[in-house]
Design an enzyme around this catalytic site. Structure first.
Site, PDB file in Angstrom:
ATOM      1  N   LYS A 155       9.745  -5.843  27.358  1.00  0.00           N
ATOM      2  CA  LYS A 155      10.611  -5.932  28.528  1.00  0.00           C
ATOM      3  C   LYS A 155       9.982  -6.821  29.603  1.00  0.00           C
ATOM      4  CE  LYS A 155      12.602  -2.115  29.869  1.00  0.00           C
ATOM      5  NZ  LYS A 155      14.058  -2.293  29.658  1.00  0.00           N
ATOM      6  N   ARG A 197      10.395   1.418  34.785  1.00  0.00           N
ATOM      7  CA  ARG A 197      10.770   1.527  33.373  1.00  0.00           C
ATOM      8  C   ARG A 197       9.561   1.244  32.483  1.00  0.00           C
ATOM      9  NH1 ARG A 197      15.569  -1.203  35.401  1.00  0.00           N
ATOM     10  NH2 ARG A 197      17.477  -0.103  34.802  1.00  0.00           N
ATOM     11  N   GLY A 207      14.993   4.498  24.171  1.00  0.00           N
ATOM     12  CA  GLY A 207      15.161   5.888  24.552  1.00  0.00           C
ATOM     13  C   GLY A 207      13.958   6.780  24.362  1.00  0.00           C
ATOM     14  N   MET A 220      10.852   6.529  25.726  1.00  0.00           N
ATOM     15  CA  MET A 220      10.006   6.777  26.889  1.00  0.00           C
ATOM     16  C   MET A 220      10.876   6.835  28.144  1.00  0.00           C
ATOM     17  SD  MET A 220       6.664   4.534  25.932  1.00  0.00           S
ATOM     18  CE  MET A 220       7.636   3.120  25.467  1.00  0.00           C
ATOM     19  N   ARG A 241      16.085  -8.813  24.857  1.00  0.00           N
ATOM     20  CA  ARG A 241      15.121  -8.608  23.775  1.00  0.00           C
ATOM     21  C   ARG A 241      15.824  -8.964  22.467  1.00  0.00           C
ATOM     22  NH1 ARG A 241      15.070  -2.025  24.407  1.00  0.00           N
ATOM     23  NH2 ARG A 241      17.242  -1.644  23.829  1.00  0.00           N
ATOM     24  N   HIS A 261      22.919   5.887  21.996  1.00  0.00           N
ATOM     25  CA  HIS A 261      21.619   6.180  21.386  1.00  0.00           C
ATOM     26  C   HIS A 261      21.746   6.364  19.882  1.00  0.00           C
ATOM     27  CE1 HIS A 261      18.445   9.020  20.023  1.00  0.00           C
ATOM     28  NE2 HIS A 261      17.672   8.243  20.751  1.00  0.00           N
ATOM     29  N   ARG A 280       5.530   0.762 -18.952  1.00  0.00           N
ATOM     30  CA  ARG A 280       4.667   1.937 -19.117  1.00  0.00           C
ATOM     31  C   ARG A 280       5.206   2.711 -20.318  1.00  0.00           C
ATOM     32  NH1 ARG A 280       5.495   2.550 -12.727  1.00  0.00           N
ATOM     33  NH2 ARG A 280       7.528   1.945 -13.527  1.00  0.00           N
ATOM     34  N   ARG A 325       2.296  -2.345 -21.694  1.00  0.00           N
ATOM     35  CA  ARG A 325       1.006  -1.667 -21.617  1.00  0.00           C
ATOM     36  C   ARG A 325       0.915  -0.637 -22.734  1.00  0.00           C
ATOM     37  NH1 ARG A 325      -0.311   1.783 -16.346  1.00  0.00           N
ATOM     38  NH2 ARG A 325       1.073   3.275 -17.387  1.00  0.00           N
ATOM     39  N   GLU A 367      -8.319  -2.186 -13.584  1.00  0.00           N
ATOM     40  CA  GLU A 367      -8.069  -1.047 -12.708  1.00  0.00           C
ATOM     41  C   GLU A 367      -9.329  -0.224 -12.455  1.00  0.00           C
ATOM     42  OE1 GLU A 367      -5.027   1.354 -14.639  1.00  0.00           O
ATOM     43  OE2 GLU A 367      -5.559   0.456 -16.566  1.00  0.00           O
ATOM     44  N   SER A 425      -3.841  -8.286 -15.407  1.00  0.00           N
ATOM     45  CA  SER A 425      -2.892  -7.646 -14.516  1.00  0.00           C
ATOM     46  C   SER A 425      -3.645  -6.552 -13.775  1.00  0.00           C
ATOM     47  CB  SER A 425      -1.729  -7.047 -15.305  1.00  0.00           C
ATOM     48  OG  SER A 425      -0.808  -6.447 -14.425  1.00  0.00           O
ATOM     49  N   GLY A 483      -4.066  -3.306 -11.936  1.00  0.00           N
ATOM     50  CA  GLY A 483      -3.417  -2.011 -11.702  1.00  0.00           C
ATOM     51  C   GLY A 483      -3.937  -1.434 -10.406  1.00  0.00           C
ATOM     52  N   THR A 484      -3.314  -1.816  -9.312  1.00  0.00           N
ATOM     53  CA  THR A 484      -3.888  -1.525  -7.992  1.00  0.00           C
ATOM     54  C   THR A 484      -3.811  -0.053  -7.609  1.00  0.00           C
ATOM     55  OG1 THR A 484      -1.789  -2.269  -7.034  1.00  0.00           O
ATOM     56  CG2 THR A 484      -3.608  -3.852  -7.092  1.00  0.00           C
ATOM     57  N   ASN A 485      -2.940   0.713  -8.256  1.00  0.00           N
ATOM     58  CA  ASN A 485      -2.925   2.154  -7.956  1.00  0.00           C
ATOM     59  C   ASN A 485      -4.251   2.802  -8.375  1.00  0.00           C
ATOM     60  OD1 ASN A 485      -0.288   1.861  -7.084  1.00  0.00           O
ATOM     61  ND2 ASN A 485       0.585   2.444  -9.054  1.00  0.00           N
ATOM     62  N   ASP A 486      -4.624   2.611  -9.653  1.00  0.00           N
ATOM     63  CA  ASP A 486      -5.882   3.189 -10.130  1.00  0.00           C
ATOM     64  C   ASP A 486      -7.090   2.466  -9.551  1.00  0.00           C
ATOM     65  OD1 ASP A 486      -4.826   5.262 -11.521  1.00  0.00           O
ATOM     66  OD2 ASP A 486      -5.053   4.385 -13.509  1.00  0.00           O
ATOM     67  N   CYS A 529       0.500  -5.131 -10.813  1.00  0.00           N
ATOM     68  CA  CYS A 529       1.641  -4.369 -11.319  1.00  0.00           C
ATOM     69  C   CYS A 529       1.706  -2.966 -10.748  1.00  0.00           C
ATOM     70  CB  CYS A 529       1.610  -4.318 -12.848  1.00  0.00           C
ATOM     71  SG  CYS A 529       0.115  -3.577 -13.508  1.00  0.00           S
ATOM     72  N   TYR A 545       1.725 -13.784  -9.871  1.00  0.00           N
ATOM     73  CA  TYR A 545       2.944 -12.994  -9.752  1.00  0.00           C
ATOM     74  C   TYR A 545       2.625 -11.605  -9.224  1.00  0.00           C
ATOM     75  CZ  TYR A 545       1.586 -10.504 -14.053  1.00  0.00           C
ATOM     76  OH  TYR A 545       0.921  -9.754 -14.982  1.00  0.00           O
TER      77      TYR A 545
END
Length: 1091
Positions: free
Chosen positions: A208, A278, A287, A289, A534, A650, A756, A812, A940, A959, A961-964, A1026, A1046
């Site tokens: 603002k 304000r 809304g 604050m 804004r 709102h 999988r 896999r 992984e 590839s 395996g970013t989770n593990d 992946c 990728y």
């Protein structure tokens, strides 16, 4: 860095260490240097420098406590150098970067090629005065607290305050006693065609405040005022709710300037100045604050206002509003205490609207309101305008930590440490009579994106009346009035000259900001004032339509159109719509406030919505009108229905921002909270009954109405086409079923990055065969079960190859954590025993034998295939037989990629690669057909990342395996971390959940290392990720920087990933959204106010 810079730095260091500076002070000693002692660099902006290096070094002191690095400042852009061990430098950089991102957005960190013992952060020259001012407190504090060395060199010539900064800056201290030291600037003025700030300073001034400054600079009619920066808020909470010592003086000076510009005086008994107070965070939080209007009124100034305006009713209406608002926001008195008196006054007068009360009624109300304050607090309502001002400022800062603001920040991922600014602005009044009005407008339709002026206003009202939904607002244009069937005249009809001026402002703002604007305006006695602009919140369809239209209109480029979109908005496009063929029992119609269709059980309170949502129920939140206190219920509900309010109420604004369908202002519906029911005509719906709403048409229906999937075309197709033209990374999908694969392809997936295979066996007889295989005690039993699985696997993979039509499909090998498949109940064990033809006791024993203490790190992945090679053989056969079958009948040959999971050693991969290749040769011979395939591995485990160079000798693709990989890097269980990660985020230990957004410093560094080592062995090696990170925009940006080929994500995230990949490519190439010019033009309105 070039040689000249390096030599200049060396010269400066030498001179400083030889005592060649005035009043030289020795730097803090270097202690405990480790072998990995080195240097990194960071580029920072002028605002960053001002923040980090100013204000007595408080920020730097905080950095020092979490790090321990040595810091120097260099270069005419300002380069901040950080010295120390790798660990020290990493901590210092992370903290510095976080602080600077707060101010100006992401900054870059680079390594000095000429000095591997150096970290640098670049600071533009405009910040020099700030950096070197205040006796160098910031730099000195770092030296003392961090055990660092700090240099500020290579700043040539006289700038800023007319001093030679080579003299002033060595070791970051100002030694010339006659130097005019910079003082912290906590307050920024705007008005009269001038402003201290600009649009780009929203991190400091809030959205603002920055836009008020910008509008004033470009000559729009903005009431004068000033902004207390977000740094005041930060200081406030870091110092036990105490203000900076310089603040009071700066506020007094700014207030005097407002008095000069308006010709009025704060608290004056003849010509009083009234102000609004304000909030204004850098991110829009509608809304959430608090606001106080008409501040400065008391028993004396109200009489002056009545005399000056010639309208006693207006004066006391403003006064009673102020007392009520101030008591609520600042004094903490429940608003219903005042509403009772207001309703009683209207009842006594025999009227329904506030505006029908007479002056004497309002005078009595003010006395009643003050009596409420005395009764509730035991003290009188404050009469001193200065005390009122500081009370309101404190209330706004306190509202940053109220519960609804905390909830909103959590839902929208807004950091707590951003803080809010406070804007104090001269009041203009829309409630002085019928030549006055107040309104809210969007320069384009926020629901559809059409290039149509859109908004609402009220005659003789103040701003909160429009958004509160207390009165039914009027449309801006004749077209909108006719479209909505309203009998109330539009602004275009009531005030045609003002409407034309507002149209001109609309055009000027869009041209200037290059985006759709959400504006607030007030008309006071026939004169237009702009109170806010804004970037307007919009639905996902509108966002795409606006971006495409503005690019075609030439306002922005295609690249800027892409960068203007938040990738997660694409998710909202995937909302279902009502089936046009379905029967609908429409009971009411309101305004189409937020598109999409939703059905669920009716609830009448936000708390009930949350409770039922936790129980797995879908709900529709029904309210007479919503307030910021309903934010948690709005988030939990499938959709929102209100009986009051308009398109900018709102409920409408928040629902659009959340992607929730909303029907607002359905006035024919009567809501009875006490009885928990709604009624319309002869129809009654009680809590728990099903209701369906259509936010695109405003229709409200009894019962559940079927929906249909969205049709993605038009502007969506255009944006996706533009994204595909610029992105470098491919986007694949994680899919196991034909339905998922088809959906992914429709969304533009360029292959399947992860099949999988174990997920193909969770249902029906398949899981029985899978359990039979896992529980088998010998190879013969195992092969019997595998024969059943082979048929199922081959059929599924054949269909995937056909659907992908020549695009790669990465399959896999089985990676089942055994605990997910082991039968747990007697009934499940009996089914397995029957299918295998073995006694039940044998199944019980085998299930007990396979129980593991830590199954996620147990007998799974390649370990299972090595223990039982026949499993690997079966899967390879299924893949290759499917490839052979599809290859015979399709024009495009299938691209099969066989991926070995959870590899830690080269020997594991080598052994299984042999099994796979042997099976491929056998299938080729049996089928009499050739096919191509690749064998790769899933990275992984940290060890696999470290051994990537050797693994690349065997693997043809990686590839990640970013989770593990995240689990094993952090030593966290994804399933269990949710119990404490929120606390980590709240305490600033982690910025994001590492399972949601990829950790660039830890996991990302491992991936970078693996990519470099893998490609050093196999230069053209294809690599991607992946895990679920593949659909997260922030993670995709990390992948782009690392150089992956990728990303692969769930099917419904594919469009999100396509856009995010395009944005990452544009950012890498240096593209940025065009910043609006801050060059001031001749003011359109020279004088403030009609008085």
């Amino acid at each position: 860095m070039g040689e000249d810079r390096s030599r200049s730095r060396d010269k400066e260091r030498s001179r400083s260490r030889d005592g060649g500076r005035k009043d030289s002070r020795s730097p803090s000693p270097k202690k405990n240097r480790s072998e990995d002692y080195g240097v990194d660099t960071m580029k920072i902006t002028d605002d960053d420098a001002a923040f980090i290096l100013g204000k007595g070094g408080r920020t730097k002191e905080k950095i020092s406590k979490v790090s321990g690095a040595e810091i120097e400042l260099f270069e005419r852009d300002l380069i901040l150098e950080i010295r120390g061990s790798k660990m020290v430098r990493r901590r210092a950089k992370k903290y510095c970067k976080g602080v600077m991102d707060q101010r100006t957005g992401p900054v870059s960190v680079t390594q000095d090629d000429d000095d591997d013992d150096l970290t640098m952060i670049s600071v533009p020259q405009e910040a020099v005065g700030f950096v070197t001012g205040r006796a160098g407190n910031f730099l000195r504090t770092i030296e003392e607290e961090w055990n660092t060395l700090m240099f500020f060199c290579e700043v040539d010539g006289s700038r800023g305050r007319g001093k030679d900064y080579e003299k002033l800056a060595i070791f970051g201290t100002v030694r010339d006693s006659d130097c005019a030291l910079a003082m912290a600037k906590w307050v920024y003025d705007f008005g009269d065609g001038k402003a201290d700030g600009r649009a780009e300073m929203k991190n400091l001034l809030g959205g603002k405040g920055a836009n008020l400054a910008e509008m004033a600079s470009i000559g729009l009619p903005v009431p004068p005022g000033f902004t207390l920066t977000t740094e005041v808020c930060t200081h406030f909470y870091q110092n036990d709710c105490q203000y900076p010592k310089e603040l009071e003086q700066q506020v007094e000076k700014a207030l005097n300037l407002v008095e000069t510009r308006t010709g009025r005086k704060f608290g004056d008994s003849i010509n009083p100045l009234l102000v609004s107070v304000r909030s204004g965070a850098r991110a829009s939080m509608p809304g959430m604050m608090d606001t106080v209007l008409n501040l400065g009124l008391n028993d004396i100034t109200v009489e002056a206002l009545a005399k000056k305006s010639g309208d006693r009713r207006f004066a006391f209406d403003s006064y009673r509003r102020f007392v009520q608002m101030y008591s609520d926001v600042v004094l903490g008195i429940e608003i219903n205490h005042f509403e009772k008196h207001l309703e009683r006054a209207k009842e006594k007068r025999g009227v329904k609207q506030d505006c029908e009360l007479l002056p004497e009624d309002l005078e009595k109300l003010v006395k009643s309101y003050k009596a409420v304050v005395q009764l509730e607090l035991g003290e009188e309502f404050p009469e001193d305008p200065k005390a009122q001002l500081w009370g309101a400022v404190g209330a706004v800062f306190n509202s940053w930590m109220n519960q609804r603001a905390k909830t909103y920040r959590a839902l929208h991922d807004i950091p707590e440490w951003w803080g809010t600014a406070v804007n104090v602005q001269a009041m203009v009044f829309g409630n002085m009579g019928n030549d006055c009005a107040t309104g809210v407008a969007f320069t384009r339709d926020p629901s559809t994106g059409k290039n149509e002026f859109y908004g609402e206003f009220l005659v003789n009202a103040q701003g909160e009346d429009v958004v509160a939904g207390i009165r039914t607002p009027q449309e801006l244009t004749i077209r909108a009035r006719q479209s909505h069937g309203s009998d109330l005249p539009s602004l275009e009809e009531v005030m045609p000259n003002i409407f034309r001026e507002l149209l001109s402002v609309r055009s000027q703002l869009e041209t200037h900001y290059k985006d759709m604007q959400d504006i607030e305006f007030t008309i006071q006695q026939g004169k237009l004032y702009m109170l806010q602009t804004r970037n307007g919140k919009r639905t996902a369809p509108a966002a795409l339509q606006i971006a495409v239209d503005m690019a075609k209109e030439g306002l922005i480029t295609k690249s800027q159109a892409l960068l203007s979109l938040k990738p997660d908005l694409i998710d909202q496009l995937l909302h279902p719509t009502l089936d046009p063929k379905a029967k609908k029992e429409i009971i009411a119609k309101g305004l189409p406030a937020s598109p999409g269709a939703a059905g669920g059980k009716v609830v009448f309170s936000a708390d009930e919505a949350v409770r039922r949502c936790k129980d797995g129920e879908k709900v529709i939140l029904v309210r007479i009108e919503t307030s910021p206190d309903d934010i948690h219920g709005l988030h939990a509900a499938e959709g929102v229905l209100t009986t009051r309010g308009g398109m900018t109420s709102h409920a409408a604004v928040v629902a659009r921002g959340m992607g929730r369908p909303c029907v607002a202002g359905a006035g024919s519906i009567t809501v009875d909270y006490a009885a928990a029911k709604l009624s319309v005509g002869s129809v009654t719906v009680t809590e728990g009954q099903i209701l369906t709403i259509d936010g695109s048409t405003g229709e409200v229906m009894v019962g559940e109405v079927p929906t249909v999937p969205p049709q993605l075309s038009g502007s969506f197709g255009t944006i996706m086409q533009w994204a595909d033209e610029v992105r470098d990374m491919k986007v694949r999908a994680n899919a196991e079923t034909p339905a998922d694969a088809r959906q992914a392809k429709e969304f533009g997936a360029e292959g399947i990055g992860l099949v999988r295979t174990e997920h193909m066996f969770f249902e029906g007889q398949r899981i029985v065969a899978m359990r039979q295989m896992i529980l088998a005690t010998d190879e013969a039993d195992r092969r019997q079960a595998l024969d059943k699985l082979l048929v199922m696997q081959r059929e599924d993979i054949t269909e995937l190859f056909r659907i992908m039509d020549g695009n790669p499909v990465t399959v896999r090998l089985l990676d089942p954590p055994l605990h997910e498949f082991i039968p747990h109940t007697e009934a499940e064990m009996a089914l397995v025993a029957k299918a295998a033809g073995v006694p039940l006791d044998r199944v019980r024993r085998r299930a007990a034998e396979l129980q593991e203490a830590n199954p996620m790190l147990g007998h799974r992945g390649c370990r299972l295939a090595i223990t039982y090679p026949e499993i690997c053989e079966m899967q390879a056969r299924a893949i290759f037989e499917a490839a052979a079958e599809v290859g015979r009948s399709s024009k495009k040959l299938p691209v099969a990629e066989v991926m070995v999971p959870l590899v830690a050693t080269v020997e594991e991969l080598k052994l299984l690669k042999g099994v796979i290749e042997k099976t491929a040769d056998a299938v080729k011979k049996e089928q009499g057909i050739t096919f191509t395939y690749k064998i790769g591995t899933m990275i992984e485990l940290p060890r696999a990342a470290l051994q990537a160079g050797r693994l690349a000798e065997m693997a043809e693709f990686f590839s990640f395996g970013t989770n593990d990989l995240t689990q094993t890097t952090y030593g966290l269980s994804r399933d269990d971390a949710g119990s404490f990660l929120p606390e980590y985020k709240a305490k600033g230990i982690v910025e994001h959940d590492p399972f949601v957004s990829l950790d660039p410093e830890g996991v990302g560094e491992l991936i970078t290392m693996a990519v470099q080592r893998g490609r050093s062995t196999r230069p053209e090696m294809k690599m991607g990720i992946c895990g679920e990170h593949g659909g997260d925009p922030a993670s995709i940006e990390v992948c782009e920087k690392i150089g992956l080929d990728y990303v692969s994500c769930s099917p419904f995230r594919v469009p999100v990933a396509r856009l995010a990949a395009a944005q990452s490519a544009l950012k890498t190439k240096g593209e940025q959204t065009k910043q609006s010019s801050t060059k001031a033009t001749k003011p359109r309105v020279q004088n403030f106010g009609p008085w």
